[in-house]
Design a protein around this motif. Structure first.
Motif, PDB file in Angstrom:
ATOM      1  N   GLY A 648       4.665 -10.081 -31.917  1.00  8.54           N
ATOM      2  CA  GLY A 648       5.321 -10.865 -30.872  1.00  8.54           C
ATOM      3  C   GLY A 648       6.747 -11.238 -31.232  1.00  8.54           C
ATOM      4  O   GLY A 648       7.391 -10.607 -32.081  1.00  8.54           O
ATOM      5  N   THR A 649       7.239 -12.294 -30.588  1.00  6.06           N
ATOM      6  CA  THR A 649       8.639 -12.666 -30.790  1.00  6.06           C
ATOM      7  C   THR A 649       8.797 -14.016 -31.485  1.00  6.06           C
ATOM      8  O   THR A 649       9.851 -14.310 -32.037  1.00  6.06           O
ATOM      9  CB  THR A 649       9.358 -12.773 -29.428  1.00  6.06           C
ATOM     10  OG1 THR A 649       8.646 -13.731 -28.629  1.00  6.06           O
ATOM     11  CG2 THR A 649       9.396 -11.438 -28.698  1.00  6.06           C
ATOM     12  N   CYS A 650       7.775 -14.840 -31.399  1.00  7.48           N
ATOM     13  CA  CYS A 650       7.963 -16.223 -31.841  1.00  7.48           C
ATOM     14  C   CYS A 650       6.769 -16.684 -32.687  1.00  7.48           C
ATOM     15  O   CYS A 650       5.626 -16.564 -32.263  1.00  7.48           O
ATOM     16  CB  CYS A 650       8.078 -17.097 -30.589  1.00  7.48           C
ATOM     17  SG  CYS A 650       8.584 -18.776 -30.919  1.00  7.48           S
ATOM     18  N   THR A 651       7.047 -17.165 -33.897  1.00 10.62           N
ATOM     19  CA  THR A 651       5.986 -17.721 -34.740  1.00 10.62           C
ATOM     20  C   THR A 651       5.806 -19.184 -34.357  1.00 10.62           C
ATOM     21  O   THR A 651       6.799 -19.916 -34.271  1.00 10.62           O
ATOM     22  CB  THR A 651       6.402 -17.672 -36.224  1.00 10.62           C
ATOM     23  OG1 THR A 651       6.848 -16.374 -36.527  1.00 10.62           O
ATOM     24  CG2 THR A 651       5.253 -18.055 -37.135  1.00 10.62           C
ATOM     25  N   LEU A 664       2.861 -32.102 -33.926  1.00  5.38           N
ATOM     26  CA  LEU A 664       4.203 -31.536 -34.074  1.00  5.38           C
ATOM     27  C   LEU A 664       4.076 -30.023 -33.987  1.00  5.38           C
ATOM     28  O   LEU A 664       3.341 -29.404 -34.759  1.00  5.38           O
ATOM     29  CB  LEU A 664       4.803 -31.940 -35.425  1.00  5.38           C
ATOM     30  CG  LEU A 664       6.267 -31.572 -35.631  1.00  5.38           C
ATOM     31  CD1 LEU A 664       7.183 -32.389 -34.714  1.00  5.38           C
ATOM     32  CD2 LEU A 664       6.677 -31.800 -37.093  1.00  5.38           C
ATOM     33  N   LEU A 665       4.782 -29.452 -32.998  1.00  7.24           N
ATOM     34  CA  LEU A 665       4.777 -27.998 -32.835  1.00  7.24           C
ATOM     35  C   LEU A 665       6.065 -27.446 -33.405  1.00  7.24           C
ATOM     36  O   LEU A 665       7.153 -27.980 -33.134  1.00  7.24           O
ATOM     37  CB  LEU A 665       4.749 -27.639 -31.353  1.00  7.24           C
ATOM     38  CG  LEU A 665       3.416 -27.727 -30.625  1.00  7.24           C
ATOM     39  CD1 LEU A 665       3.654 -27.706 -29.132  1.00  7.24           C
ATOM     40  CD2 LEU A 665       2.547 -26.543 -31.030  1.00  7.24           C
ATOM     41  N   SER A 666       5.976 -26.392 -34.181  1.00  8.98           N
ATOM     42  CA  SER A 666       7.176 -25.747 -34.714  1.00  8.98           C
ATOM     43  C   SER A 666       7.165 -24.300 -34.247  1.00  8.98           C
ATOM     44  O   SER A 666       6.125 -23.632 -34.333  1.00  8.98           O
ATOM     45  CB  SER A 666       7.180 -25.784 -36.234  1.00  8.98           C
ATOM     46  OG  SER A 666       7.102 -27.110 -36.680  1.00  8.98           O
ATOM     47  N   ALA A 667       8.308 -23.851 -33.749  1.00 12.09           N
ATOM     48  CA  ALA A 667       8.387 -22.481 -33.227  1.00 12.09           C
ATOM     49  C   ALA A 667       9.649 -21.840 -33.768  1.00 12.09           C
ATOM     50  O   ALA A 667      10.715 -22.458 -33.768  1.00 12.09           O
ATOM     51  CB  ALA A 667       8.431 -22.514 -31.707  1.00 12.09           C
ATOM     52  N   VAL A 668       9.541 -20.617 -34.258  1.00 17.79           N
ATOM     53  CA  VAL A 668      10.725 -19.898 -34.743  1.00 17.79           C
ATOM     54  C   VAL A 668      10.731 -18.507 -34.114  1.00 17.79           C
ATOM     55  O   VAL A 668       9.767 -17.751 -34.267  1.00 17.79           O
ATOM     56  CB  VAL A 668      10.717 -19.763 -36.287  1.00 17.79           C
ATOM     57  CG1 VAL A 668      11.940 -18.964 -36.753  1.00 17.79           C
ATOM     58  CG2 VAL A 668      10.690 -21.124 -36.970  1.00 17.79           C
ATOM     59  N   PHE A 738      17.250 -16.093 -34.173  1.00 16.85           N
ATOM     60  CA  PHE A 738      16.353 -16.847 -35.060  1.00 16.85           C
ATOM     61  C   PHE A 738      16.303 -18.338 -34.718  1.00 16.85           C
ATOM     62  O   PHE A 738      16.251 -19.192 -35.589  1.00 16.85           O
ATOM     63  CB  PHE A 738      16.751 -16.646 -36.525  1.00 16.85           C
ATOM     64  CG  PHE A 738      16.813 -15.205 -36.921  1.00 16.85           C
ATOM     65  CD1 PHE A 738      15.683 -14.408 -36.838  1.00 16.85           C
ATOM     66  CD2 PHE A 738      18.003 -14.636 -37.355  1.00 16.85           C
ATOM     67  CE1 PHE A 738      15.734 -13.072 -37.188  1.00 16.85           C
ATOM     68  CE2 PHE A 738      18.062 -13.299 -37.709  1.00 16.85           C
ATOM     69  CZ  PHE A 738      16.931 -12.513 -37.623  1.00 16.85           C
ATOM     70  N   GLN A 739      16.347 -18.598 -33.422  1.00 15.39           N
ATOM     71  CA  GLN A 739      16.256 -19.985 -32.958  1.00 15.39           C
ATOM     72  C   GLN A 739      14.909 -20.624 -33.333  1.00 15.39           C
ATOM     73  O   GLN A 739      13.864 -19.975 -33.255  1.00 15.39           O
ATOM     74  CB  GLN A 739      16.363 -19.973 -31.431  1.00 15.39           C
ATOM     75  CG  GLN A 739      15.911 -21.233 -30.754  1.00 15.39           C
ATOM     76  CD  GLN A 739      17.057 -22.147 -30.433  1.00 15.39           C
ATOM     77  OE1 GLN A 739      18.006 -21.702 -29.787  1.00 15.39           O
ATOM     78  NE2 GLN A 739      16.998 -23.371 -30.870  1.00 15.39           N
ATOM     79  N   ALA A 740      14.973 -21.886 -33.691  1.00 14.19           N
ATOM     80  CA  ALA A 740      13.729 -22.644 -33.896  1.00 14.19           C
ATOM     81  C   ALA A 740      13.691 -23.813 -32.927  1.00 14.19           C
ATOM     82  O   ALA A 740      14.732 -24.253 -32.423  1.00 14.19           O
ATOM     83  CB  ALA A 740      13.676 -23.157 -35.330  1.00 14.19           C
ATOM     84  N   TRP A 741      12.509 -24.299 -32.666  1.00 14.46           N
ATOM     85  CA  TRP A 741      12.320 -25.533 -31.903  1.00 14.46           C
ATOM     86  C   TRP A 741      11.239 -26.353 -32.594  1.00 14.46           C
ATOM     87  O   TRP A 741      10.255 -25.793 -33.074  1.00 14.46           O
ATOM     88  CB  TRP A 741      11.845 -25.243 -30.467  1.00 14.46           C
ATOM     89  CG  TRP A 741      12.826 -24.530 -29.602  1.00 14.46           C
ATOM     90  CD1 TRP A 741      12.776 -23.214 -29.263  1.00 14.46           C
ATOM     91  CD2 TRP A 741      13.964 -25.084 -28.947  1.00 14.46           C
ATOM     92  NE1 TRP A 741      13.825 -22.899 -28.440  1.00 14.46           N
ATOM     93  CE2 TRP A 741      14.577 -24.039 -28.229  1.00 14.46           C
ATOM     94  CE3 TRP A 741      14.542 -26.356 -28.893  1.00 14.46           C
ATOM     95  CZ2 TRP A 741      15.723 -24.221 -27.468  1.00 14.46           C
ATOM     96  CZ3 TRP A 741      15.684 -26.534 -28.140  1.00 14.46           C
ATOM     97  CH2 TRP A 741      16.266 -25.474 -27.440  1.00 14.46           C
TER      98      TRP A 741
END
Ligand code: GLA
Length: 756
Positions: A648-651, A664-668, A738-741
């Motif tokens: 996929g595209t996002c971990t 807490l959700l972390s997405a990279v 490589f954006q994270a949220w």
């Protein structure tokens, strides 16, 4: 009652909250393994076994002429032995006094003990008496007089069962152990896959999932330590199991040395799994009366997928392996000078880093390699644990005191097991370095290794380090080991006992660590093996955190930390924000992404902060306050893997408070695409009926203003736990590579307009 024994039928059932484990001593006194899996009753599962005559699978003498269906080669056994009719992989191989390699283990009795057994000199799960029970089952080989005691620790609330084995020579002739496993597990039927974690220096913990096929599959280490190459941990699951569904088992070896985990699917499709000390470098002589402990394995089962297996293991390690003052204490945010300076620094440079770090909210300064002996690069000085005052421009004590005076804690790097040929220690004690007389040893990073199997070497290290650490205001130690071991030989062992070297080395290491951690209870120890070369539950017994990898690149760390998360808690994973372009990969990632990644671990920095822009410094301040704000949630919450970095595209990963009140959700985004498909996350661990609000954490809120955010992020927008679980929320799109949220999900009351 976690341990239920039917004395008439000789059935032993171990019950945990959600799983059942069962054994039975049959009419031949063979200890059968009858069941491990989802919780069931205590009835004898061996009644459901099916036996048939399997040609070329022989029968024990007493039954050979009566019942050809009874064969050790096809029965599910609890602890198998080599040489007497079981042709599969076996858990125990011994050489008797007459040279024969055979053992016939038969049941002789049992006892139940209050609490969890311990193993003297080795790491093991510990628990209060109310939390655990122990079952000991005795087997014996009557010919040689060898007694084998199988130890089971049952932690029912955690769904954890531990196993270890104690072997005693009660005969008069020597017995040589050639292979000793901690556990054997047989499944009567089933189509399984196993997940293991392979790697290399700088790229540890790669996830690998394969079907268990006919033949033998194995992972292991003959490198002296558990190794970067294979982690001593596997998951076995039924085919098709995923994070949330299916029957899955986790097995973690509580050992830091050479190990072998093997699986075999046999001629009638039964599966056997064995975990123990690697036999290739191993033999151990037991004189009459001698005892040998085989290290412990932690087992857990879940009928609800791999994610639950991980969470069970996280809890077991956090609460029942990690010890000491730092087990539950908030760990400091640190800065390490390694990637900032490598070997090139002065005392003034270090103080400048510490001062600036303090201004940003960092709490601990760690002085890495290069402060001792004549250590200007990695070719010299290892072993000379005396400060290089010329380089530091002062004594180590003065340096540490100046850093402490700045309001920072002081930490130090050590590699006590290493020795350089170009060192005073080597010149004094060349025989202390591991090597075979008459052969040139293999060098690795240009260095040798100290013979930790020797008591005099252990005592020397304990004394030298006690003096060093006792003389400076130090609150943290990074304990490194930068090579694997070969040319195994100890000058202190007779020729017939050289096979004991590797295990004795590990026992020696454990002795040194036990002494030092006991003497310095206030010091936070972090283990390191050139990154993750010794990332195992054994080391976590002495040190609650381990430097995860020498790769600090945030995107590579996604898969390293993803792999580690299957078996180890966030609180064990050493993680740092480093500079860009990254020193290992040359990749450039946003600082916010590096921060997000590092917050999936113990969190710290490893870069030259004097080179940062004012904006970057402001961002670091925000990261630190975010990490501290969510510290308890991150370190103690329930961990969910949502999307893997391998596809996929996002971990995406999530940490939820066990109460369901926050997450807490972390997405990279590890792969950025134009016109992307939305990344929708079904949030777990919340309460269906409760309402929740979504917030971007500080760093992200201000960094990307004006970006249209998906529903749920607006003020007053409240979503039910059920909707977040069943329908899910959309992760905001990437606005850069490589954006994270980071998304904080918080329970809140529904607005009055909410439909009832
Ligand atoms: C190992 C560690 C690094 C650093 C160096 C110093 O490689 O993993 O973090 O401490 O040693 O030599």
């Amino acid at each position: 009652m976690a341990i239920i024994i039917d004395d008439t039928c000789r059935v032993f059932t171990l019950q945990t909250k959600n799983s059942t484990y069962q054994m039975k001593a049959d009419a031949q006194d063979v200890l059968l393994h009858t069941y491990y899996g989802e919780k069931t009753d205590n009835s004898d599962k061996s009644l459901l076994f099916y036996q048939a005559d399997r040609g070329f699978s022989g029968n024990p003498y007493e039954l050979g002429k009566i019942d050809r269906t009874y064969s050790l080669d096809s029965l599910s056994q609890e602890y198998s032995s080599f040489g007497t009719g079981d042709y599969r992989i076996t858990s125990l191989r011994v050489q008797n006094g007459d040279g024969s390699q055979a053992a016939q283990l038969r049941y002789t009795g049992y006892c139940v003990q209050k609490g969890k057994y311990g193993i003297v000199g080795m790491p093991a799960v510990y628990a209060d008496d109310g939390e655990a029970q122990t079952l000991v089952i005795r087997l014996e080989d009557s010919c040689s007089g060898m007694e084998v005691e199988l130890y089971y620790g049952v932690l029912d609330e955690l769904d954890v069962i531990t196993r270890a084995v104690k072997i005693t020579n009660q005969g008069t002739q020597d017995i040589v152990l050639k292979k000793a496993a901690s556990m054997n597990l047989d499944w009567e039927y089933g189509d399984f896959q196993w997940i293991s974690f392979y790697g290399r220096h700088g790229m540890e913990m790669n996830f690998q999932r394969e079907g268990i096929h006919h033949g033998i599959q194995a992972i292991g280490s003959v490198r002296g330590s558990s190794s970067h190459q294979y982690n001593p941990f596997v998951i076995l699951c039924e085919k098709g199991a995923d994070e949330k569904m299916g029957s899955c088992y986790g097995f973690t070896f509580v050992y830091s040395g050479e190990f072998l985990i093997e699986a075999e699917k046999d001629q009638i499709d039964r599966t056997r799994l064995i975990c123990g000390i690697h036999p290739d470098n191993f033999s151990w002589t037991l004189h009459g009366g001698d005892t040998f402990w085989v290290p412990e394995v932690i087992m857990t089962h879940s009928g609800n997928g791999i994610g639950k297996v991980s969470r069970n293991l996280h809890k077991a390690i956090r609460k029942h392996i990690c010890r000491g003052e730092w087990k539950d204490r908030q760990r400091p945010v640190l800065i390490n000078n390694w990637e900032a300076t490598y070997f090139t620094f002065t005392g003034e440079k270090l103080i400048a880093i510490a001062k600036e770090a303090k201004r940003l909210g960092i709490e601990l300064f760690v002085l890495d390699d290069g402060w001792y002996g004549k250590r200007e690069d990695d070719s010299t000085g290892l072993g000379d644990w005396f400060p290089n005052e010329e380089k530091l421009g002062c004594t180590l004590k003065e340096l540490a005191e100046r850093i402490v005076a700045e309001g920072m804690q002081f930490g130090i790097w050590l590699e006590p097991e290493g020795i350089s040929e170009d060192s005073d220690l080597y010149r004094c004690h060349p025989d202390w370095a591991v090597g075979i007389p008459g052969r040139k040893p293999c060098l690795s990073r240009g260095q040798l290794i100290l013979d930790f199997s020797r008591k005099d070497v252990q005592d020397f290290i304990i004394e030298r380090l006690s003096e060093l650490l006792g003389g400076i205001p130090v609150t943290y130690v990074k304990w490194d080991c930068n090579r694997a071991i070969c040319d195994k030989f100890s000058g202190m062992l007779d020729a017939g006992r050289q096979g004991e070297f590797s295990h004795r080395y590990v026992l020696g290491l454990y002795r040194v660590l036990e002494k030092l951690t006991e003497t310095f209870p206030g010091i936070l120890f972090e283990s390191c093996g050139g990154g993750g070369g010794r990332f195992d539950a054994g080391m976590l017994y002495y040190m609650p955190q381990i430097w995860g990898s020498d790769t600090t690149d945030a995107i590579e760390r996604l898969s390293i930390q993803y792999g580690a998360s299957f078996g180890y808690p966030v609180s064990a994973m050493g993680t740092h924000v480093s500079t860009v372009p990254n020193h290992q990969t040359g990749r450039v990632t946003p600082l916010s992404t590096r921060g997000c990644m590092a917050m999936a671990g113990t969190f710290g920095y490893e870069l030259d902060i004097s080179r940062l822009t004012p904006e970057e410094k402001t961002e670091i301040k925000k990261q630190i306050s975010t990490f501290k704000k969510y510290y308890n949630l991150i370190q103690r919450g329930d961990y969910y893997r949502i999307f893997s970095p391998l596809e996929g595209t996002c971990t995406v990963w999530e940490i939820a408070d066990p109460s369901g009140g926050e997450a807490l959700l972390s997405a990279v985004y590890h792969h950025v695409q134009a016109n992307p498909v939305p990344v929708r996350v079904k949030v777990q661990g919340l309460k269906d009926e409760a309402g929740y609000q979504l917030f971007l954490t500080e760093d992200f809120k201000e960094k990307y203003p004006g970006k249209r955010l998906p529903y749920g992020f607006g003020p007053g927008e409240v979503i039910s736990g059920a909707a977040l679980r069943q329908f899910g929320l959309v992760i905001p799109e990437a606005v850069n590579g490589f954006q994270a949220w980071q998304i904080y999900v918080k329970e809140c009351p529904y607005p009055s307009t909410h439909p009832k």
